[in-house]
Write a protein that holds these residues in place. Structure first.
Motif, PDB file in Angstrom:
ATOM      1  N   GLU A 113      -0.677  -7.418 -13.949  1.00 15.61           N
ATOM      2  CA  GLU A 113      -0.670  -8.928 -13.749  1.00 15.61           C
ATOM      3  C   GLU A 113      -2.067  -9.384 -13.423  1.00 15.61           C
ATOM      4  N   LYS A 168       0.805  -3.098  -6.693  1.00 19.45           N
ATOM      5  CA  LYS A 168       2.226  -3.642  -7.048  1.00 19.45           C
ATOM      6  C   LYS A 168       2.278  -4.283  -8.294  1.00 19.45           C
ATOM      7  N   ASN A 169       1.150  -4.618  -8.770  1.00 17.85           N
ATOM      8  CA  ASN A 169       1.466  -5.808 -10.137  1.00 17.85           C
ATOM      9  C   ASN A 169       0.168  -5.265 -11.164  1.00 17.85           C
ATOM     10  N   PHE A 173      -3.631 -10.875 -10.326  1.00 20.56           N
ATOM     11  CA  PHE A 173      -3.995 -10.065  -8.986  1.00 20.56           C
ATOM     12  C   PHE A 173      -5.331  -9.504  -9.032  1.00 20.56           C
ATOM     13  N   ILE A 175      -4.487  -6.028   1.619  1.00 16.05           N
ATOM     14  CA  ILE A 175      -3.478  -6.660   0.769  1.00 16.05           C
ATOM     15  C   ILE A 175      -4.124  -6.836  -0.829  1.00 16.05           C
ATOM     16  N   TYR A 176      -5.617  -7.138  -0.909  1.00 17.14           N
ATOM     17  CA  TYR A 176      -6.017  -7.060  -2.210  1.00 17.14           C
ATOM     18  C   TYR A 176      -5.691  -5.856  -3.094  1.00 17.14           C
ATOM     19  N   THR A 201      -7.506  -7.827   4.713  1.00 18.02           N
ATOM     20  CA  THR A 201      -7.396  -8.483   3.646  1.00 18.02           C
ATOM     21  C   THR A 201      -7.790  -7.552   2.518  1.00 18.02           C
ATOM     22  N   ASP A 243      -3.104  -3.512  -2.242  1.00 17.67           N
ATOM     23  CA  ASP A 243      -1.711  -3.606  -2.709  1.00 17.67           C
ATOM     24  C   ASP A 243      -1.038  -4.539  -3.517  1.00 17.67           C
ATOM     25  N   ASN A 244      -1.749  -5.692  -3.692  1.00 22.71           N
ATOM     26  CA  ASN A 244      -1.224  -6.620  -4.692  1.00 22.71           C
ATOM     27  C   ASN A 244      -1.426  -6.152  -6.032  1.00 22.71           C
ATOM     28  N   VAL A 245      -2.780  -5.392  -6.311  1.00 17.44           N
ATOM     29  CA  VAL A 245      -2.899  -4.974  -7.783  1.00 17.44           C
ATOM     30  C   VAL A 245      -2.126  -3.798  -7.870  1.00 17.44           C
TER      31      VAL A 245
END
Length: 144
Positions: A55, A51-52, A58, A44-45, A41, A47-49
């Motif tokens: 945004e 990649k974005n 995220f 994932i947090y 988890t 990676d989301n930041v």
């Protein structure tokens, strides 16, 4: 240059458990799975930041989100590692009060990105250690 030693220590401590090793293999496996979910988890947090980066959605995690509480909040040391990654309590009296917020600004964007890339590598390293050797049990009774 930023000192990453607290981050390294915090991430590594994710798989250290202050308890005697349970005799029940099923209990050890359940703990290993819980720790793996927490690490996955966190990845994932991150990676989301990464990649974005532009945004804001995220960069925020709702504090009371049931999935966050189950995957991170209920796992010893996982929330501390989450904070070491950079997420902090949203300022009181603002719309972000009920969130953990990773502040990304034009002034700190490069440093945040560098820190998260480093953290991702550490999370992967600790995950591999967990998969290979399982949780590290530190019996408090044995250290006194």
């Amino acid at each position: 240059m930023e000192d990453y030693s607290p981050l390294i220590t915090g991430v590594a401590s994710l798989i250290a458990v202050n308890a005697a090793r349970p005799e029940d293999a099923a209990a050890v496996e359940a703990l290993r799975q819980q720790l793996q979910v927490a690490i996955d988890t966190l990845i994932i947090y991150v990676d989301n930041v990464l990649k974005n980066m532009s945004e804001p959605k995220f960069q925020k995690v709702k504090k009371a989100h049931p999935a966050f509480e189950r995957r991170i909040g209920s796992v010893p040391r996982a929330k501390a590692a989450f904070h070491l990654l950079g997420w902090q309590d949203g300022p009181k009296g603002t719309e972000d009060e009920g969130f953990y917020v990773l502040e990304v600004t034009p002034a700190n964007r490069e440093a945040v990105e560098k820190r998260l890339h480093f953290a991702r590598g550490e999370l992967e390293r600790v995950k591999q250690e967990l998969l290979q050797t399982g949780p590290r049990f530190i019996d408090p009774a044995a250290t006194t």
